[in-house]
Each structure stands twice: as C-alpha cells, then as structure tokens.
Design a protein around this motif. Structure first.
Motif, PDB file in Angstrom:
ATOM      1  N   PHE A   1       1.951  39.370 -62.933  1.00  0.00           N
ATOM      2  CA  PHE A   1       3.233  38.779 -62.562  1.00  0.00           C
ATOM      3  C   PHE A   1       4.138  38.672 -63.786  1.00  0.00           C
ATOM      4  CE2 PHE A   1       5.887  34.960 -62.334  1.00  0.00           C
ATOM      5  CZ  PHE A   1       6.711  35.331 -61.286  1.00  0.00           C
ATOM      6  N   ARG A   2       3.593  38.201 -64.906  1.00  0.00           N
ATOM      7  CA  ARG A   2       4.400  38.071 -66.121  1.00  0.00           C
ATOM      8  C   ARG A   2       4.798  39.437 -66.642  1.00  0.00           C
ATOM      9  NH1 ARG A   2       8.227  35.763 -67.521  1.00  0.00           N
ATOM     10  NH2 ARG A   2       7.246  33.994 -66.539  1.00  0.00           N
ATOM     11  N   LEU A   3       3.932  40.414 -66.487  1.00  0.00           N
ATOM     12  CA  LEU A   3       4.248  41.769 -66.941  1.00  0.00           C
ATOM     13  C   LEU A   3       5.405  42.363 -66.142  1.00  0.00           C
ATOM     14  CD1 LEU A   3       3.286  44.087 -68.833  1.00  0.00           C
ATOM     15  CD2 LEU A   3       1.863  44.853 -66.957  1.00  0.00           C
ATOM     16  N   LEU A   4       5.436  42.100 -64.850  1.00  0.00           N
ATOM     17  CA  LEU A   4       6.496  42.656 -64.011  1.00  0.00           C
ATOM     18  C   LEU A   4       7.773  41.829 -64.058  1.00  0.00           C
ATOM     19  CD1 LEU A   4       4.346  43.648 -60.930  1.00  0.00           C
ATOM     20  CD2 LEU A   4       5.276  45.153 -62.690  1.00  0.00           C
ATOM     21  N   ALA A   5       7.677  40.520 -64.259  1.00  0.00           N
ATOM     22  CA  ALA A   5       8.849  39.650 -64.197  1.00  0.00           C
ATOM     23  C   ALA A   5       9.354  39.216 -65.564  1.00  0.00           C
ATOM     24  CB  ALA A   5       8.515  38.405 -63.374  1.00  0.00           C
ATOM     25  N   GLY A   6       8.734  39.702 -66.624  1.00  0.00           N
ATOM     26  CA  GLY A   6       9.131  39.262 -67.961  1.00  0.00           C
ATOM     27  C   GLY A   6      10.584  39.578 -68.266  1.00  0.00           C
ATOM     28  N   PRO A   7      11.329  38.599 -68.781  1.00  0.00           N
ATOM     29  CA  PRO A   7      12.745  38.856 -69.034  1.00  0.00           C
ATOM     30  C   PRO A   7      13.007  39.753 -70.240  1.00  0.00           C
ATOM     31  CG  PRO A   7      12.177  36.627 -69.676  1.00  0.00           C
ATOM     32  CD  PRO A   7      10.962  37.222 -69.032  1.00  0.00           C
TER      33      PRO A   7
ATOM     34  N   THR B   1      11.317  42.565 -73.470  1.00  0.00           N
ATOM     35  CA  THR B   1      10.231  43.488 -73.773  1.00  0.00           C
ATOM     36  C   THR B   1       9.099  42.812 -74.531  1.00  0.00           C
ATOM     37  OG1 THR B   1      11.377  44.213 -75.771  1.00  0.00           O
ATOM     38  CG2 THR B   1      11.702  45.522 -73.789  1.00  0.00           C
ATOM     39  N   LEU B   2       9.418  41.816 -75.327  1.00  0.00           N
ATOM     40  CA  LEU B   2       8.345  41.114 -76.037  1.00  0.00           C
ATOM     41  C   LEU B   2       7.484  40.302 -75.082  1.00  0.00           C
ATOM     42  CD1 LEU B   2       9.957  39.985 -79.390  1.00  0.00           C
ATOM     43  CD2 LEU B   2       8.348  41.811 -78.964  1.00  0.00           C
ATOM     44  N   ASP B   3       8.088  39.724 -74.036  1.00  0.00           N
ATOM     45  CA  ASP B   3       7.289  39.046 -73.019  1.00  0.00           C
ATOM     46  C   ASP B   3       6.352  40.026 -72.329  1.00  0.00           C
ATOM     47  OD1 ASP B   3       8.420  36.568 -73.492  1.00  0.00           O
ATOM     48  OD2 ASP B   3       9.979  36.834 -71.975  1.00  0.00           O
ATOM     49  N   ARG B   4       6.870  41.198 -72.047  1.00  0.00           N
ATOM     50  CA  ARG B   4       6.035  42.213 -71.410  1.00  0.00           C
ATOM     51  C   ARG B   4       4.945  42.712 -72.352  1.00  0.00           C
ATOM     52  NH1 ARG B   4      11.240  43.500 -68.990  1.00  0.00           N
ATOM     53  NH2 ARG B   4      11.018  43.194 -66.746  1.00  0.00           N
ATOM     54  N   LEU B   5       5.231  42.786 -73.634  1.00  0.00           N
ATOM     55  CA  LEU B   5       4.228  43.203 -74.606  1.00  0.00           C
ATOM     56  C   LEU B   5       3.106  42.184 -74.706  1.00  0.00           C
ATOM     57  CD1 LEU B   5       3.357  45.196 -76.815  1.00  0.00           C
ATOM     58  CD2 LEU B   5       4.648  43.807 -78.424  1.00  0.00           C
ATOM     59  N   VAL B   6       3.448  40.912 -74.736  1.00  0.00           N
ATOM     60  CA  VAL B   6       2.423  39.858 -74.779  1.00  0.00           C
ATOM     61  C   VAL B   6       1.597  39.884 -73.498  1.00  0.00           C
ATOM     62  CG1 VAL B   6       2.085  37.364 -74.800  1.00  0.00           C
ATOM     63  CG2 VAL B   6       3.680  38.401 -76.396  1.00  0.00           C
ATOM     64  N   ALA B   7       2.251  40.102 -72.355  1.00  0.00           N
ATOM     65  CA  ALA B   7       1.523  40.181 -71.094  1.00  0.00           C
ATOM     66  C   ALA B   7       0.590  41.386 -71.072  1.00  0.00           C
ATOM     67  CB  ALA B   7       2.503  40.238 -69.925  1.00  0.00           C
TER      68      ALA B   7
ATOM     69  N   SER C   1       2.660  49.155 -83.021  1.00  0.00           N
ATOM     70  CA  SER C   1       3.710  50.170 -83.025  1.00  0.00           C
ATOM     71  C   SER C   1       4.884  49.771 -82.139  1.00  0.00           C
ATOM     72  CB  SER C   1       3.155  51.525 -82.607  1.00  0.00           C
ATOM     73  OG  SER C   1       2.662  51.463 -81.288  1.00  0.00           O
ATOM     74  N   VAL C   2       4.624  49.159 -80.989  1.00  0.00           N
ATOM     75  CA  VAL C   2       5.722  48.726 -80.128  1.00  0.00           C
ATOM     76  C   VAL C   2       6.495  47.586 -80.786  1.00  0.00           C
ATOM     77  CG1 VAL C   2       6.257  47.585 -77.940  1.00  0.00           C
ATOM     78  CG2 VAL C   2       4.709  49.518 -77.981  1.00  0.00           C
ATOM     79  N   ALA C   3       5.800  46.640 -81.389  1.00  0.00           N
ATOM     80  CA  ALA C   3       6.477  45.530 -82.057  1.00  0.00           C
ATOM     81  C   ALA C   3       7.285  46.014 -83.259  1.00  0.00           C
ATOM     82  CB  ALA C   3       5.458  44.489 -82.499  1.00  0.00           C
ATOM     83  N   ARG C   4       6.821  47.051 -83.911  1.00  0.00           N
ATOM     84  CA  ARG C   4       7.508  47.555 -85.096  1.00  0.00           C
ATOM     85  C   ARG C   4       8.751  48.363 -84.744  1.00  0.00           C
ATOM     86  NH1 ARG C   4      10.283  48.686 -88.744  1.00  0.00           N
ATOM     87  NH2 ARG C   4       9.748  49.843 -90.612  1.00  0.00           N
ATOM     88  N   PHE C   5       8.661  49.181 -83.718  1.00  0.00           N
ATOM     89  CA  PHE C   5       9.735  50.111 -83.431  1.00  0.00           C
ATOM     90  C   PHE C   5      10.552  49.762 -82.195  1.00  0.00           C
ATOM     91  CE2 PHE C   5       6.595  52.731 -85.751  1.00  0.00           C
ATOM     92  CZ  PHE C   5       7.375  52.989 -86.855  1.00  0.00           C
TER      93      PHE C   5
ATOM     94  N   ILE D   1      -7.226  50.842 -79.556  1.00  0.00           N
ATOM     95  CA  ILE D   1      -6.011  51.413 -78.970  1.00  0.00           C
ATOM     96  C   ILE D   1      -4.992  50.319 -78.694  1.00  0.00           C
ATOM     97  CG2 ILE D   1      -5.107  52.560 -76.911  1.00  0.00           C
ATOM     98  CD1 ILE D   1      -7.709  54.205 -76.913  1.00  0.00           C
ATOM     99  N   SER D   2      -5.451  49.176 -78.222  1.00  0.00           N
ATOM    100  CA  SER D   2      -4.552  48.060 -77.932  1.00  0.00           C
ATOM    101  C   SER D   2      -3.877  47.543 -79.198  1.00  0.00           C
ATOM    102  CB  SER D   2      -5.325  46.939 -77.254  1.00  0.00           C
ATOM    103  OG  SER D   2      -4.534  45.802 -77.118  1.00  0.00           O
ATOM    104  N   PHE D   3      -4.641  47.428 -80.268  1.00  0.00           N
ATOM    105  CA  PHE D   3      -4.072  46.937 -81.521  1.00  0.00           C
ATOM    106  C   PHE D   3      -3.018  47.895 -82.062  1.00  0.00           C
ATOM    107  CE2 PHE D   3      -4.140  47.023 -86.180  1.00  0.00           C
ATOM    108  CZ  PHE D   3      -3.635  45.765 -86.421  1.00  0.00           C
ATOM    109  N   VAL D   4      -3.336  49.166 -82.101  1.00  0.00           N
ATOM    110  CA  VAL D   4      -2.389  50.151 -82.627  1.00  0.00           C
ATOM    111  C   VAL D   4      -1.140  50.221 -81.750  1.00  0.00           C
ATOM    112  CG1 VAL D   4      -2.055  52.623 -83.063  1.00  0.00           C
ATOM    113  CG2 VAL D   4      -4.139  51.494 -83.814  1.00  0.00           C
TER     114      VAL D   4
END
Length: 95
Positions: A21-27, A29-35, A76-80, A69-72
């Motif tokens: 739910f948080r992944l789909l409704a996150g306001p 991109t960082l919320d979606r990344l954490v989810a 990379s998403v948080a950096r770029f 894979i999750s860590f990398v």
C-alpha cells in the motif's frame, strides 16, 4: 508448532500488504524507495521462515543475493534520483 508457522505467515503477509500500500500510494519517490526496501526485507524474512519451516538450506543463497542487489539498488537510486518537484530559487532577490 504449526500455530507458530501460521502466525508467522499471517504477520509476514500483513507486513507485505501494508508495504505494498505504501509503495503504491507513496507521495514521493523516497517514500516508495523506503517501501521497496521494506518489501525486500519482508521477502528476506519470508525466505528465512520458509528455510526454517522446510529445513531446506539451499534457499539461503538467495538471501545473500537479494541483500546485495537490494543494497546496491537502494544506494544507486538514492544517489541519482531527481527531485520530485522543482522548487523556485528563493535566495535570489528581485531588485
């Protein structure tokens, strides 16, 4: 002992549903990344629970691969990542 496995399965399913739910409704991109990171962690817990339930240790190799894979991917998403909303520059004064 079956009660413990049922409780673990229900808790993991509930955690996955709340995370989806948080992944789909996150306001943002960082919320979606954490989810997404949380969903990967829940998946890793589910794999570990399955390994303990079935007494099959061959699935534990997937835990290592999923963690790496999750860590990398997260780094990379948080950096770029690009900011969601371009805010106007408030430091510049109009004379």
């Amino acid at each position: 002992m079956n009660t413990v496995w049922i409780i673990a399965g229900v808790m993991l399913s509930t955690a996955a549903a709340a995370t989806m739910f948080r992944l789909l409704a996150g306001p943002s991109t960082l919320d979606r990344l954490v989810a997404l990171d949380t969903l990967v962690a829940v998946t890793m817990c589910a794999i570990g629970t399955w390994a303990a339930f079935s007494l099959n240790t061959t699935v534990t190799y997937s835990l290592t691969a999923l963690a790496l894979i999750s860590f990398v991917g997260s780094v990379s998403v948080a950096r770029f990542r690009v900011p969601d909303v371009q805010r106007p520059d408030r430091t510049r004064r109009i004379s």
